[in-house]
Design a protein around this motif. Structure first.
Motif, PDB file in Angstrom:
ATOM      1  N   MET A   1       0.849  -1.196   0.000  1.00 13.36           N
ATOM      2  CA  MET A   1       0.000   0.000   0.000  1.00 13.36           C
ATOM      3  C   MET A   1       0.882   1.242   0.000  1.00 13.36           C
ATOM      4  N   ASN A   2       0.628   2.159  -0.952  1.00 18.06           N
ATOM      5  CA  ASN A   2       1.426   3.383  -0.961  1.00 18.06           C
ATOM      6  C   ASN A   2       0.742   4.446  -0.131  1.00 18.06           C
ATOM      7  N   PHE A   3       1.436   4.942   0.868  1.00 13.86           N
ATOM      8  CA  PHE A   3       0.842   6.038   1.608  1.00 13.86           C
ATOM      9  C   PHE A   3       1.873   7.116   1.904  1.00 13.86           C
ATOM     10  N   ILE A   4       1.379   8.364   1.801  1.00 12.88           N
ATOM     11  CA  ILE A   4       2.259   9.509   2.023  1.00 12.88           C
ATOM     12  C   ILE A   4       2.142   9.874   3.499  1.00 12.88           C
ATOM     13  N   HIS A   5       3.267  10.077   4.155  1.00  9.65           N
ATOM     14  CA  HIS A   5       3.134  10.498   5.543  1.00  9.65           C
ATOM     15  C   HIS A   5       4.121  11.582   5.928  1.00  9.65           C
ATOM     16  N   LYS A   6       3.626  12.404   6.833  1.00  9.63           N
ATOM     17  CA  LYS A   6       4.414  13.511   7.341  1.00  9.63           C
ATOM     18  C   LYS A   6       5.346  12.995   8.439  1.00  9.63           C
ATOM     19  N   ASN A   7       4.779  12.151   9.308  1.00  7.36           N
ATOM     20  CA  ASN A   7       5.525  11.595  10.438  1.00  7.36           C
ATOM     21  C   ASN A   7       5.592  10.080  10.351  1.00  7.36           C
ATOM     22  N   GLY A   8       6.560   9.520  11.085  1.00  9.57           N
ATOM     23  CA  GLY A   8       6.596   8.080  11.266  1.00  9.57           C
ATOM     24  C   GLY A   8       5.782   7.717  12.505  1.00  9.57           C
ATOM     25  N   VAL A   9       5.505   6.397  12.643  1.00 11.53           N
ATOM     26  CA  VAL A   9       4.761   5.894  13.798  1.00 11.53           C
ATOM     27  C   VAL A   9       5.736   5.140  14.682  1.00 11.53           C
ATOM     28  N   GLN A  10       5.870   5.559  15.920  1.00  3.62           N
ATOM     29  CA  GLN A  10       6.774   4.853  16.821  1.00  3.62           C
ATOM     30  C   GLN A  10       6.005   4.221  17.982  1.00  3.62           C
ATOM     31  N   ILE A  11       6.221   2.922  18.158  1.00  2.00           N
ATOM     32  CA  ILE A  11       5.601   2.234  19.299  1.00  2.00           C
ATOM     33  C   ILE A  11       6.492   2.517  20.512  1.00  2.00           C
ATOM     34  N   ILE A  12       5.902   3.123  21.527  1.00  2.00           N
ATOM     35  CA  ILE A  12       6.683   3.558  22.688  1.00  2.00           C
ATOM     36  C   ILE A  12       6.629   2.551  23.837  1.00  2.00           C
ATOM     37  N   SER A  13       5.454   2.030  24.105  1.00  2.00           N
ATOM     38  CA  SER A  13       5.334   1.115  25.254  1.00  2.00           C
ATOM     39  C   SER A  13       4.059   0.279  25.145  1.00  2.00           C
ATOM     40  N   THR A  14       4.004  -0.735  25.986  1.00  2.00           N
ATOM     41  CA  THR A  14       2.805  -1.588  26.054  1.00  2.00           C
ATOM     42  C   THR A  14       2.467  -1.870  27.527  1.00  2.00           C
ATOM     43  N   GLY A  15       1.291  -2.389  27.747  1.00  2.00           N
ATOM     44  CA  GLY A  15       0.885  -2.810  29.093  1.00  2.00           C
ATOM     45  C   GLY A  15      -0.230  -3.826  28.947  1.00  2.00           C
ATOM     46  N   SER A  16      -0.475  -4.611  29.965  1.00  3.93           N
ATOM     47  CA  SER A  16      -1.592  -5.553  29.870  1.00  3.93           C
ATOM     48  C   SER A  16      -2.162  -5.831  31.254  1.00  3.93           C
ATOM     49  N   CYS A  17      -3.370  -6.333  31.262  1.00  3.31           N
ATOM     50  CA  CYS A  17      -4.009  -6.667  32.543  1.00  3.31           C
ATOM     51  C   CYS A  17      -4.953  -7.849  32.325  1.00  3.31           C
ATOM     52  N   LEU A  18      -4.833  -8.818  33.202  1.00  3.84           N
ATOM     53  CA  LEU A  18      -5.671 -10.017  33.103  1.00  3.84           C
ATOM     54  C   LEU A  18      -6.472 -10.202  34.386  1.00  3.84           C
ATOM     55  N   PRO A  19      -7.670 -10.745  34.288  1.00  2.00           N
ATOM     56  CA  PRO A  19      -8.447 -11.012  35.504  1.00  2.00           C
ATOM     57  C   PRO A  19      -7.685 -11.971  36.406  1.00  2.00           C
ATOM     58  N   LYS A  20      -7.987 -11.900  37.716  1.00  2.00           N
ATOM     59  CA  LYS A  20      -7.209 -12.748  38.626  1.00  2.00           C
ATOM     60  C   LYS A  20      -7.649 -14.219  38.619  1.00  2.00           C
ATOM     61  N   VAL A  21      -8.920 -14.486  38.275  1.00  2.00           N
ATOM     62  CA  VAL A  21      -9.393 -15.881  38.374  1.00  2.00           C
ATOM     63  C   VAL A  21      -9.046 -16.695  37.119  1.00  2.00           C
ATOM     64  N   LYS A  22      -8.416 -17.851  37.368  1.00  2.00           N
ATOM     65  CA  LYS A  22      -8.077 -18.775  36.276  1.00  2.00           C
ATOM     66  C   LYS A  22      -9.144 -19.867  36.219  1.00  2.00           C
ATOM     67  N   VAL A  23      -9.558 -20.202  35.004  1.00  2.00           N
ATOM     68  CA  VAL A  23     -10.509 -21.312  34.830  1.00  2.00           C
ATOM     69  C   VAL A  23      -9.815 -22.356  33.957  1.00  2.00           C
ATOM     70  N   SER A  24      -9.563 -23.516  34.542  1.00  2.00           N
ATOM     71  CA  SER A  24      -8.826 -24.565  33.816  1.00  2.00           C
ATOM     72  C   SER A  24      -9.788 -25.390  32.957  1.00  2.00           C
ATOM     73  N   ASN A  25      -9.200 -26.188  32.074  1.00  2.00           N
ATOM     74  CA  ASN A  25     -10.023 -27.091  31.259  1.00  2.00           C
ATOM     75  C   ASN A  25     -10.785 -28.065  32.166  1.00  2.00           C
ATOM     76  N   LYS A  26     -10.104 -28.498  33.229  1.00  2.00           N
ATOM     77  CA  LYS A  26     -10.743 -29.427  34.161  1.00  2.00           C
ATOM     78  C   LYS A  26     -11.965 -28.758  34.811  1.00  2.00           C
ATOM     79  N   ASP A  27     -11.815 -27.476  35.177  1.00  2.00           N
ATOM     80  CA  ASP A  27     -12.964 -26.745  35.754  1.00  2.00           C
ATOM     81  C   ASP A  27     -14.142 -26.794  34.776  1.00  2.00           C
ATOM     82  N   LEU A  28     -13.843 -26.569  33.478  1.00  2.00           N
ATOM     83  CA  LEU A  28     -14.922 -26.548  32.481  1.00  2.00           C
ATOM     84  C   LEU A  28     -15.584 -27.912  32.324  1.00  2.00           C
ATOM     85  N   SER A  29     -14.799 -28.964  32.541  1.00  2.00           N
ATOM     86  CA  SER A  29     -15.360 -30.320  32.375  1.00  2.00           C
ATOM     87  C   SER A  29     -16.448 -30.604  33.416  1.00  2.00           C
ATOM     88  N   TYR A  30     -16.517 -29.783  34.479  1.00  2.00           N
ATOM     89  CA  TYR A  30     -17.588 -29.949  35.463  1.00  2.00           C
ATOM     90  C   TYR A  30     -18.893 -29.271  35.028  1.00  2.00           C
TER      91      TYR A  30
END
Ligand code: UT7
Length: 334
Positions: free
Chosen positions: A1-30
């Motif tokens: 794809m050809n695109f004209i741009h004035k600036n570049g895009v810089q990835i500066i940082s990331t973060g993530s968050c997951l719920p605290k409760v884990k549900v295993s496959n065994k849990d689901l089998s119940y």
């Protein structure tokens, strides 16, 4: 794809968050007729996270965002724009503005993008346009979903697949670097019926002349797993190889495949079709299942935190899912 741009895009940082409760496959089998063996063999998923009473799409999104903002050495008021990719907004009018309020990003415009599991990729590409044109300097992109609230926990064909989570990324306009080499996004609305959360009309019992007033609600997720599977393993290798080719890059030059974490067999087949070694496929779906719009940013955050990704690496980011939508972004890490 050809695109004209004035600036570049810089990835500066990331973060993530997951719920605290884990549900295993065994849990689901119940609760449904399944087994750890079936789920592990067919999907590679061993467990997933599910939000509890004190967690929400908003709380996960804010936590992931604040981590990314801190790592970028910014403060929330430095943000010009917040884009939230989600299909499970706490509010049908959107949740991005609630993130803006909660983290006090008082100078930022904010809106949601709904594109299911391609959502984060599409939000990243959309946000990049604002940076390239010079409209904005600092953008927060969040990919978050809480599909646990939308699956039918008695349907073994779908409930075993999904998990909740949020991932965030700060991108900045730069006149020195450009991390986004190229992108492509596609949609095939004719296959929309393969993966849906359909709306339901419930009569309120109130009528006005010929009109019967309805209140909308939503059904559970419905999915034709085999059709989605076939779509992913045919379209994703094609869009990736075409995008690489048009940038005179080969699959040998790819350092990391950052794919939507849907199913280990899908990831394996895509990499085999592209002739890219399994060791270059980033994977964490064994721990979190398919977190929809959150899967790519959570995976990227973990790969960066564990120092897997190095300066100069070529990353192929690709999302796919309901719509049907799919796409690719080629990223050179700096
Ligand atoms: O972001 C995109 C989201 N969607 C996807 O990624 C879905 C892509 N599709 C898939 O990942 C796979 O199609 C599934 C994992 C959903 C299903 O795997 P499959 O190999 O396509 O299984 P299937 O639907 O063909 O079912 C095979 C058998 C059936 O039994 P019969 O008819 O052969 O007796 C199912 O009833 O497996 C049965 N089955 C299960 N058994 C135990 C289906 N789900 C389960 C289960 N546990 N959870």
């Amino acid at each position: 794809m050809n695109f004209i741009h004035k600036n570049g895009v810089q990835i500066i940082s990331t973060g993530s968050c997951l719920p605290k409760v884990k549900v295993s496959n065994k849990d689901l089998s119940y609760i449904v007729g399944t087994s750890d063996d079936w789920i592990t063999t067919r999907t590679g998923i061993q467990e997933r996270r599910v939000i509890s009473q004190d967690e929400s799409l908003l709380s996960l999104s804010c936590e992931a965002s604040l981590i990314a903002i801190k790592r970028a050495k910014l403060i929330p008021s430095d943000l010009d724009l917040i884009i939230l990719a989600t299909s499970t907004a706490d509010d049908l009018f959107g949740t991005a503005s609630k993130i803006q309020a909660e983290i006090e990003a008082n100078n930022a415009a904010a809106f949601d993008i709904t594109a299911a599991c391609s959502g984060f990729l599409i939000a990243f590409i959309t946000a990049s346009q604002f940076l390239m044109t010079g409209a904005y300097k600092n953008i927060l992109i969040v990919g978050a979903d809480t599909l646990s609230k939308w699956v039918d926990w008695s349907d073994r064909k779908t409930c075993i697949l999904f998990g909740d989570g949020a991932g965030a990324m700060i991108i900045q306009a730069s006149n020195q670097y450009n991390n986004l080499i190229d992108f492509d996004i596609k949609t095939n609305g004719k296959k929309n019926h393969f993966l849906n959360i359909n709306s339901l009309q419930n009569s309120t019992g109130i009528t006005l002349s010929d009109l019967s007033m309805n209140k909308m609600s939503y059904d559970y997720i419905s999915m034709n797993g085999q059709e989605v599977y076939k779509f992913a393993i045919s379209q994703i290798p094609e869009i990736i190889s075409n995008c690489l080719k048009s940038n005179k890059l080969t699959t040998d030059e790819v350092d990391w495949l950052l794919l939507h974490q849907a199913n280990e067999r899908i990831l394996k087949t895509i990499s085999e079709k592209l002739n890219i070694s399994q060791s270059k496929v980033l994977k964490n779906l064994n721990l979190y299942g398919n977190t929809s719009a959150a899967s790519i940013p959570i995976m990227l955050d973990e790969a960066i935190s564990s120092k897997l990704i190095k300066t100069g690496d070529l990353i192929v980011m690709s999302g796919f899912g309901a719509g049907l939508t799919w796409g690719v972004a080629l990223i050179r890490w700096q």
